[in-house]
Design an enzyme around this catalytic site. Structure first.
Site, PDB file in Angstrom:
ATOM      1  CD  GLU A  18      12.594 -15.002  41.590  1.00 40.44           C
ATOM      2  OE1 GLU A  18      13.336 -14.582  42.071  1.00 40.44           O
ATOM      3  OE2 GLU A  18      11.451 -14.879  39.949  1.00 40.44           O
ATOM      4  CE1 TYR A  50       8.326  -1.853  43.772  1.00 44.70           C
ATOM      5  CE2 TYR A  50       9.840  -1.499  41.490  1.00 44.70           C
ATOM      6  CZ  TYR A  50       8.976  -1.292  43.135  1.00 44.70           C
ATOM      7  OH  TYR A  50       8.510   0.047  43.033  1.00 44.70           O
ATOM      8  CG  ASP A 127      18.001  -7.304  34.898  1.00 47.98           C
ATOM      9  OD1 ASP A 127      19.148  -7.365  34.343  1.00 47.98           O
ATOM     10  OD2 ASP A 127      17.381  -8.332  34.633  1.00 47.98           O
ATOM     11  CB  ALA A 145      22.396  -5.183  44.751  1.00 45.88           C
ATOM     12  CE1 TYR A 180      23.030 -12.112  38.184  1.00 49.26           C
ATOM     13  CE2 TYR A 180      23.819 -11.641  39.804  1.00 49.26           C
ATOM     14  CZ  TYR A 180      23.115 -11.182  39.090  1.00 49.26           C
ATOM     15  OH  TYR A 180      21.881 -10.687  39.494  1.00 49.26           O
ATOM     16  CE  LYS A 200      25.914  -8.170  44.480  1.00 51.23           C
ATOM     17  NZ  LYS A 200      24.488  -8.829  43.818  1.00 51.23           N
ATOM     18  CD  GLN A 211      19.449 -15.101  36.915  1.00 52.43           C
ATOM     19  OE1 GLN A 211      18.733 -16.089  37.279  1.00 52.43           O
ATOM     20  NE2 GLN A 211      19.636 -14.489  36.747  1.00 52.43           N
TER      21      GLN A 211
HETATM   22  P1  FAD Z   1      24.644  -6.066  41.695  1.00 51.39           P
HETATM   23  O1  FAD Z   1      25.186  -6.375  42.581  1.00 51.39           O
HETATM   24  O2  FAD Z   1      25.165  -4.252  41.916  1.00 51.39           O
HETATM   25  O3  FAD Z   1      26.020  -6.077  40.468  1.00 51.39           O
HETATM   26  C1  FAD Z   1      25.314  -5.531  38.907  1.00 51.39           C
HETATM   27  C2  FAD Z   1      27.086  -5.515  38.402  1.00 51.39           C
HETATM   28  O4  FAD Z   1      27.748  -4.652  38.450  1.00 51.39           O
HETATM   29  C3  FAD Z   1      27.592  -6.718  38.297  1.00 51.39           C
HETATM   30  O5  FAD Z   1      27.991  -7.106  36.766  1.00 51.39           O
HETATM   31  C4  FAD Z   1      28.610  -6.501  39.390  1.00 51.39           C
HETATM   32  O6  FAD Z   1      29.794  -7.832  38.789  1.00 51.39           O
HETATM   33  C5  FAD Z   1      29.210  -5.052  38.918  1.00 51.39           C
HETATM   34  N1  FAD Z   1      29.300  -4.409  40.207  1.00 51.39           N
HETATM   35  C6  FAD Z   1      28.445  -4.568  41.156  1.00 51.39           C
HETATM   36  N2  FAD Z   1      29.318  -3.438  42.455  1.00 51.39           N
HETATM   37  C7  FAD Z   1      29.829  -2.273  41.176  1.00 51.39           C
HETATM   38  C8  FAD Z   1      30.573  -1.450  41.947  1.00 51.39           C
HETATM   39  N3  FAD Z   1      30.897  -1.119  42.599  1.00 51.39           N
HETATM   40  N4  FAD Z   1      31.622  -0.946  41.114  1.00 51.39           N
HETATM   41  C9  FAD Z   1      31.582  -1.621  39.644  1.00 51.39           C
HETATM   42  N5  FAD Z   1      30.759  -2.732  39.188  1.00 51.39           N
HETATM   43  C10 FAD Z   1      29.758  -3.298  40.357  1.00 51.39           C
HETATM   44  N6  FAD Z   1      15.765  -7.883  38.734  1.00 51.39           N
HETATM   45  C11 FAD Z   1      14.345  -6.994  39.010  1.00 51.39           C
HETATM   46  O7  FAD Z   1      14.301  -5.704  37.862  1.00 51.39           O
HETATM   47  N7  FAD Z   1      13.508  -7.554  40.061  1.00 51.39           N
HETATM   48  C12 FAD Z   1      13.495  -8.540  40.849  1.00 51.39           C
HETATM   49  O8  FAD Z   1      12.691  -8.702  41.315  1.00 51.39           O
HETATM   50  C13 FAD Z   1      14.801  -9.510  40.271  1.00 51.39           C
HETATM   51  N8  FAD Z   1      15.098 -10.526  41.437  1.00 51.39           N
HETATM   52  C14 FAD Z   1      15.736 -11.292  40.853  1.00 51.39           C
HETATM   53  C15 FAD Z   1      16.116 -12.437  41.802  1.00 51.39           C
HETATM   54  C16 FAD Z   1      17.831 -13.260  41.599  1.00 51.39           C
HETATM   55  C17 FAD Z   1      17.321 -14.593  42.937  1.00 51.39           C
HETATM   56  C18 FAD Z   1      18.170 -12.913  40.543  1.00 51.39           C
HETATM   57  C19 FAD Z   1      20.042 -13.286  40.871  1.00 51.39           C
HETATM   58  C20 FAD Z   1      18.333 -12.104  40.350  1.00 51.39           C
HETATM   59  C21 FAD Z   1      17.079 -11.123  40.039  1.00 51.39           C
HETATM   60  N9  FAD Z   1      17.062  -9.510  39.200  1.00 51.39           N
HETATM   61  C22 FAD Z   1      15.747  -9.355  39.543  1.00 51.39           C
HETATM   62  C23 FAD Z   1      17.451  -9.428  37.995  1.00 51.39           C
HETATM   63  C24 FAD Z   1      18.778  -8.467  38.450  1.00 51.39           C
HETATM   64  O9  FAD Z   1      17.960  -7.293  39.022  1.00 51.39           O
HETATM   65  C25 FAD Z   1      19.714  -7.844  37.405  1.00 51.39           C
HETATM   66  O10 FAD Z   1      20.808  -9.288  37.055  1.00 51.39           O
HETATM   67  C26 FAD Z   1      20.740  -6.961  37.678  1.00 51.39           C
HETATM   68  O11 FAD Z   1      21.469  -6.703  36.400  1.00 51.39           O
HETATM   69  C27 FAD Z   1      22.281  -7.165  38.649  1.00 51.39           C
HETATM   70  O12 FAD Z   1      21.592  -6.868  40.142  1.00 51.39           O
HETATM   71  P2  FAD Z   1      22.216  -6.490  41.224  1.00 51.39           P
HETATM   72  O13 FAD Z   1      21.890  -6.889  42.621  1.00 51.39           O
HETATM   73  O14 FAD Z   1      22.511  -8.729  41.119  1.00 51.39           O
HETATM   74  O15 FAD Z   1      23.355  -5.897  40.593  1.00 51.39           O
END
Ligand code: FAD
Length: 318
Positions: A18, A50, A127, A145, A180, A200, A211
Site C-alpha cells: 500500500e 484516499y 475515520d 462501508a 480488524y 459488507k 488492519q
Molecule cells: P465500516 O465497515 O463501515 O465499519 C465502521 C464501524 O461501524 C465498525 O465499528 C463496524 O462494526 C460498524 N458498523 C458497520 N456497519 C454498521 C451498521 N450498519 N450499523 C452499525 N454499526 C456498523 N481510511 C482512510 O481514510 N483512507 C484509506 O485509504 C484507508 N485505507 C485503509 C486500508 C485498510 C487495509 C484498513 C484496514 C483501513 C483503512 N482505512 C483507511 C481506515 C478505515 O477507513 C477506518 O478504520 C474506518 O474507521 C472504518 O472503515 P471500515 O471501512 O472498516 O468501516
C-alpha cells in the site's frame, strides 16, 4: 485483472503493498522511488490510500485563528492512473471512502476509475476527522462501508443513481473491504464487528484486507471467527514493519492494536532507530514466513512511503 482472479489463479502466496499519496506540494517521483525497488519481487497489486479533507487552524498576523479545510494528500485517482500505465504488469487498487463524498460524488469517482480501466477498488468508510469523536457522513453520503459496497455492486449491474438512465454500461469492479483482527476501535466487541463484516461481504465485497497486527495468533483467530460467521472470502493479512521506537506507543493508539511483549522487548533493547528498523524487519520476516506456511493468499505490506524494509522482507520470504 481483478484481485480475486489473481488470488484464485495463484497456487502460492502473492506480494502486494500500500502507498500513501505524497504530501501536497511534493512530487509524484516519491511514489516511483517507493515502487521501483519493490518491482523485482513481482507485486501483484499496489493499493493507493484516499485521504479526506481535514480542518486545520492557521494563526493569522493579528493573532486570530483562521479555519481552513484542506486535503493534505490529494491525488489518489491520478496516482492510480499513473501507476497503472507506468507499471503495466501490476494491478492498482485505489481506495475510496464514504467520508466527504455524497453518493453522486462517489458515482463520479467510480466513473473516472472505470474510464481509466481500473478494475479494483478497496471500499472503506474512513475515520472521523481528527477533531471529531464520531464519523459523520455527508448529507446523502454513505454512513458505512457496506452501503458504499452496495453502490458499487449496483453499478456493476448497470444500476446508476439516476434510474431514468437508459442502456447503461455495467462496470466490472472487484471490491475489497477492511477487516480488524483486534476489532474496530468503535466496536463494542468482535462479534458486533463480525455482523457488519458479513454485511459488507453480502453487499458484494470479494475479499478482506486486514488492519496491521504484530501477533499472528490474532489473524488466525480472526480467520476462524470469519469462517464461523459463514464469511468464506480470502482474508489478506496487512503487515507493517516497525520503523521507529515511537511507533510502539503510537501505533496502538491510532489503530487499536496490541504490540506483543517480545517485540516491545526487542525494540526497547535497541540503542538507535537504525537498530529498531532492523528489529522491525526481522519481526516482520518471522510473521511473514509463518503466514505463508498457514497458506495466506497474499502478504500485503503498509509501506508508509518507505520501501527499503519491505524490499528486505520480500527478499527473505518470496
Ligand atoms: P465500516 O465497515 O463501515 O465499519 C465502521 C464501524 O461501524 C465498525 O465499528 C463496524 O462494526 C460498524 N458498523 C458497520 N456497519 C454498521 C451498521 N450498519 N450499523 C452499525 N454499526 C456498523 N481510511 C482512510 O481514510 N483512507 C484509506 O485509504 C484507508 N485505507 C485503509 C486500508 C485498510 C487495509 C484498513 C484496514 C483501513 C483503512 N482505512 C483507511 C481506515 C478505515 O477507513 C477506518 O478504520 C474506518 O474507521 C472504518 O472503515 P471500515 O471501512 O472498516 O468501516
Amino acid at each position: 485483472m481483478k484481485v480475486i482472479d489473481l488470488i484464485n489463479k495463484s497456487s502460492k502466496t502473492l506480494f502486494s503493498f500500500e502507498l500513501l499519496p505524497p504530501l501536497r506540494g511534493h512530487n509524484i517521483n516519491s511514489i516511483y522511488r517507493t515502487i521501483d525497488p519493490l518491482m523485482e519481487f513481482n507485486p501483484s497489486f499496489i493499493n493507493v490510500t484516499y485521504h479526506q479533507e481535514e480542518v486545520v487552524y492557521k494563526k493569522r498576523e493579528n493573532g486570530l485563528l483562521e479555519k481552513k479545510t484542506i486535503r493534505k494528500r490529494p491525488g489518489t485517482v491520478a496516482i492510480s492512473a499513473a501507476i497503472k500505465y507506468k507499471y503495466p504488469s501490476v494491478e492498482v487498487v485505489p481506495h475510496i471512502i464514504c467520508g466527504g463524498f455524497t453518493k453522486e460524488e462517489t458515482e463520479y469517482a467510480l466513473i473516472d476509475f472505470h474510464y481509466l480501466g481500473i478494475d479494483n477498488i478497496l471500499a472503506l468508510r474512513g475515520d472521523a476527522p481528527k477533531n471529531q469523536r464520531t464519523f459523520t457522513p455527508e448529507k446523502n453520503g454513505h454512513a458505512y462501508a457496506s452501503s458504499l459496497v452496495s453502490q458499487i455492486t449496483d453499478m456493476n449491474r448497470g444500476k446508476y443513481l439516476d434510474d431514468e438512465l437508459l442502456n447503461t454500461f455495467s462496470t466490472n469492479f472487484c471490491v475489497g473491504v477492511a477487516g480488524y483482527p483486534e476489532k474496530h476501535i468503535e466496536s463494542p466487541n468482535l462479534a458486533y464487528d463480525m455482523k457488519y463484516m458479513k454485511e459488507k461481504i453480502e453487499a458484494g465485497a470479494e475479499y478482506i484486507i486486514t488492519q496491521m497486527f504484530f501477533d499472528n495468533r490474532k489473524y488466525f483467530d480472526f480467520v476462524d471467527a470469519c469462517r464461523k460467521e459463514g464469511i468464506t472470502v480470502p482474508i489478506i493479512p496487512g503487515l507493517k514493519p516497525i520503523c521507529t521506537l515511537k511507533e510502539i506507543n503510537v501505533l496502538p493508539q491510532i489503530f487499536n492494536i496490541d504490540i506483543p511483549d517480545d517485540l516491545v522487548k526487542e525494540v526497547m533493547k535497541c540503542k538507535t532507530n537504525e537498530e529498531v528498523f532492523k528489529a522491525g524487519i526481522e519481526w516482520s520476516i518471522k510473521q511473514s514466513r509463518e503466514l505463508i506456511s498457514f497458506g495466506v493468499p497474499v502478504l500485503h505490506y503498509f509501506s508508509v512511503g518507505i520501501s527499503e524494509n519491505i524490499a528486505q522482507i520480500a527478499k527473505a520470504v518470496f
